[in-house]
Write a protein that holds these residues in place. Sequence first.
Motif, mmCIF file in Angstrom:
data_model
loop_
_atom_site.group_PDB
_atom_site.id
_atom_site.type_symbol
_atom_site.label_atom_id
_atom_site.label_comp_id
_atom_site.label_asym_id
_atom_site.label_seq_id
_atom_site.Cartn_x
_atom_site.Cartn_y
_atom_site.Cartn_z
ATOM 1 N N VAL A 81 0.853 -1.185 0.000
ATOM 2 C CA VAL A 81 0.000 0.000 0.000
ATOM 3 C C VAL A 81 0.889 1.235 0.000
ATOM 4 C CG1 VAL A 81 -1.699 1.332 1.310
ATOM 5 C CG2 VAL A 81 -1.901 -1.158 1.166
ATOM 6 N N VAL A 82 0.564 2.177 -0.889
ATOM 7 C CA VAL A 82 1.261 3.464 -0.933
ATOM 8 C C VAL A 82 0.212 4.555 -0.752
ATOM 9 C CG1 VAL A 82 2.613 5.066 -2.320
ATOM 10 C CG2 VAL A 82 3.101 2.610 -2.429
ATOM 11 N N LEU A 83 0.376 5.374 0.271
ATOM 12 C CA LEU A 83 -0.571 6.447 0.566
ATOM 13 C C LEU A 83 0.025 7.803 0.200
ATOM 14 C CD1 LEU A 83 -1.896 5.341 4.089
ATOM 15 C CD2 LEU A 83 -2.900 4.892 1.832
ATOM 16 N N GLY A 84 -0.823 8.700 -0.276
ATOM 17 C CA GLY A 84 -0.396 10.062 -0.554
ATOM 18 C C GLY A 84 0.038 10.760 0.720
ATOM 19 N N ALA A 85 1.142 11.487 0.662
ATOM 20 C CA ALA A 85 1.717 12.094 1.867
ATOM 21 C C ALA A 85 0.836 13.186 2.456
ATOM 22 C CB ALA A 85 3.098 12.664 1.537
ATOM 23 N N ASP A 86 -0.063 13.768 1.648
ATOM 24 C CA ASP A 86 -0.833 14.916 2.113
ATOM 25 C C ASP A 86 -2.241 14.554 2.566
ATOM 26 O OD1 ASP A 86 1.185 16.972 1.591
ATOM 27 O OD2 ASP A 86 0.882 16.462 -0.508
ATOM 28 N N LEU A 87 -2.519 13.280 2.754
ATOM 29 C CA LEU A 87 -3.806 12.862 3.294
ATOM 30 C C LEU A 87 -3.886 13.203 4.772
ATOM 31 C CD1 LEU A 87 -4.097 9.294 1.712
ATOM 32 C CD2 LEU A 87 -5.409 11.308 1.038
ATOM 33 N N THR A 88 -5.054 13.660 5.222
ATOM 34 C CA THR A 88 -5.270 13.812 6.657
ATOM 35 C C THR A 88 -5.491 12.421 7.263
ATOM 36 O OG1 THR A 88 -7.673 14.006 6.467
ATOM 37 C CG2 THR A 88 -6.391 16.030 6.213
ATOM 38 N N GLU A 89 -5.493 12.343 8.584
ATOM 39 C CA GLU A 89 -5.694 11.050 9.230
ATOM 40 C C GLU A 89 -7.056 10.463 8.865
ATOM 41 O OE1 GLU A 89 -5.047 7.616 11.085
ATOM 42 O OE2 GLU A 89 -3.567 9.179 10.655
ATOM 43 N N ALA A 90 -8.090 11.297 8.845
ATOM 44 C CA ALA A 90 -9.423 10.807 8.473
ATOM 45 C C ALA A 90 -9.443 10.327 7.028
ATOM 46 C CB ALA A 90 -10.457 11.917 8.688
ATOM 47 N N GLU A 94 -10.257 6.586 5.304
ATOM 48 C CA GLU A 94 -11.209 6.408 4.202
ATOM 49 C C GLU A 94 -10.557 5.729 3.006
ATOM 50 O OE1 GLU A 94 -14.698 6.761 1.787
ATOM 51 O OE2 GLU A 94 -14.260 6.566 3.922
ATOM 52 N N VAL A 95 -9.346 6.150 2.666
ATOM 53 C CA VAL A 95 -8.650 5.570 1.522
ATOM 54 C C VAL A 95 -8.358 4.094 1.765
ATOM 55 C CG1 VAL A 95 -6.426 5.555 0.324
ATOM 56 C CG2 VAL A 95 -7.698 7.682 0.559
ATOM 57 N N PRO A 110 2.091 1.183 5.493
ATOM 58 C CA PRO A 110 2.049 1.789 4.159
ATOM 59 C C PRO A 110 3.338 2.535 3.826
ATOM 60 C CG PRO A 110 0.850 3.155 5.712
ATOM 61 C CD PRO A 110 1.273 1.915 6.469
ATOM 62 N N LEU A 111 3.676 2.539 2.558
ATOM 63 C CA LEU A 111 4.718 3.432 2.070
ATOM 64 C C LEU A 111 4.075 4.788 1.798
ATOM 65 C CD1 LEU A 111 6.528 1.041 -0.448
ATOM 66 C CD2 LEU A 111 7.028 1.414 1.976
ATOM 67 N N ILE A 112 4.891 5.819 1.717
ATOM 68 C CA ILE A 112 4.390 7.184 1.542
ATOM 69 C C ILE A 112 4.927 7.755 0.237
ATOM 70 C CG2 ILE A 112 4.283 9.502 2.529
ATOM 71 C CD1 ILE A 112 2.803 7.349 4.138
ATOM 72 N N LEU A 113 4.036 8.394 -0.519
ATOM 73 C CA LEU A 113 4.416 9.034 -1.780
ATOM 74 C C LEU A 113 4.231 10.538 -1.650
ATOM 75 C CD1 LEU A 113 5.206 8.280 -4.809
ATOM 76 C CD2 LEU A 113 2.830 8.837 -5.311
ATOM 77 N N SER A 133 -1.165 20.355 -6.155
ATOM 78 C CA SER A 133 -0.019 20.673 -5.303
ATOM 79 C C SER A 133 0.111 19.717 -4.124
ATOM 80 C CB SER A 133 -0.159 22.105 -4.761
ATOM 81 O OG SER A 133 -1.374 22.247 -4.031
ATOM 82 N N ARG A 134 -0.735 18.660 -4.088
ATOM 83 C CA ARG A 134 -0.696 17.701 -2.980
ATOM 84 C C ARG A 134 -0.698 16.279 -3.507
ATOM 85 N NH1 ARG A 134 -5.716 18.662 0.607
ATOM 86 N NH2 ARG A 134 -6.713 18.829 -1.445
ATOM 87 N N ALA A 135 -0.121 15.389 -2.733
ATOM 88 C CA ALA A 135 -0.136 13.961 -3.053
ATOM 89 C C ALA A 135 -1.342 13.336 -2.352
ATOM 90 C CB ALA A 135 1.155 13.292 -2.603
ATOM 91 N N ILE A 136 -2.370 12.992 -3.133
ATOM 92 C CA ILE A 136 -3.626 12.492 -2.584
ATOM 93 C C ILE A 136 -3.907 11.048 -3.028
ATOM 94 C CG2 ILE A 136 -6.132 12.796 -2.568
ATOM 95 C CD1 ILE A 136 -4.633 14.872 -0.933
#
Length: 344
Positions: A81-90, A94-95, A110-113, A133-136
């Motif tokens: 799993v790779v998650l966008g770095a700019d996701l909030t905790e909530a 959800e993702v 998860p890895l972070i992108l 401008s964000r990694a989502i």
Amino acid sequence: MGTGRRKQQLRWVWVALVLTLVASFVLMTLAPALAAASSAAGPSTGAGGSAAPAGAGAPAGAAGSPEASPQEAPAPGKAVVVLGADLTEAQRQEVLRLLGLDPATWDGEPLILTHQEEVALVGDYVPREQLGSRAISSVRVEPAEPGSGIRVETKHITWVAPEMYAEALATAGVKDAVVYVAAPFDVSGTAALAGIYKAYEVSAGENLDAGRKDLGAREIGVMVRIAQEIGSPEKASQFLTLLKERMAEHPPTSREEILALIRELEQQLGIQLSDALREELATLVEKLRDAGIDWQAVTAQLQRVREQVNRFLGEDTPIIRDFFNRLWDWVLAAVDAVRSWFGQ
């Protein structure tokens, strides 16, 4: 009365035969999808009702960690799993649900992108307004059975069709993988390719060729522009698939041949590209031709994708519509056959 009773019995036999034939057709059609699902992690219903695999086979680690160090990366052969770095905790929670994981029980790491990584891959090929401008966008990638091809499902991805990801991944050298792409709200999805590459390389335990990864990113940019121009992501993907198949059969030797092939496929699919986009596509084809790629292997991966009912319940796919169209045609043919048996 005897004649009327016999006719009634024949009608019931006719109905029973048709229902049996329809049930057989449905089972034969669903069999590939069920087989593909069972070879991956067990399916569960994520948020929004989309079918996705549950957390079986997920990498071990601490859930919710903001970053994953290289030492803590999942072992090859496992789901990544790779998650966008700019996701909030909530949004992260959800993702994870959209990727088919239960945040309350999943113990993966998860890895972070980052957005910088996204820009480094696709920034030259995708307009800045699409990149944002964000990694989502976030992804989940897991290995599939050898020979099963590339399967892609998406959620809240608006500009890049699953087939487009599959095309670009095949060009980059990805083989036999199940890919899920999701965001907590609608995004273009143009930058998600960077996350897929990152996850696949960890899952497969090998690095993809840098040049082919770049070609895959260029492909995404061109296909999105084609989709915008003709108004159909599916046809844009179909166009490039046919183009690759023709390249495998008869590699074009000049730009004139490439442009002629592009125009021929435009007529075949009933679409028309602008001169500027046609020239950009020809440049892409030249780069693909000169990359030394085994196009027979690439088209084989894409052919396996088409042979599977791999997004049967996806809300962003025409498979359901196609299934029922084929089912209806088949039922009509069965009805005609049964009628002929009874001389009606």
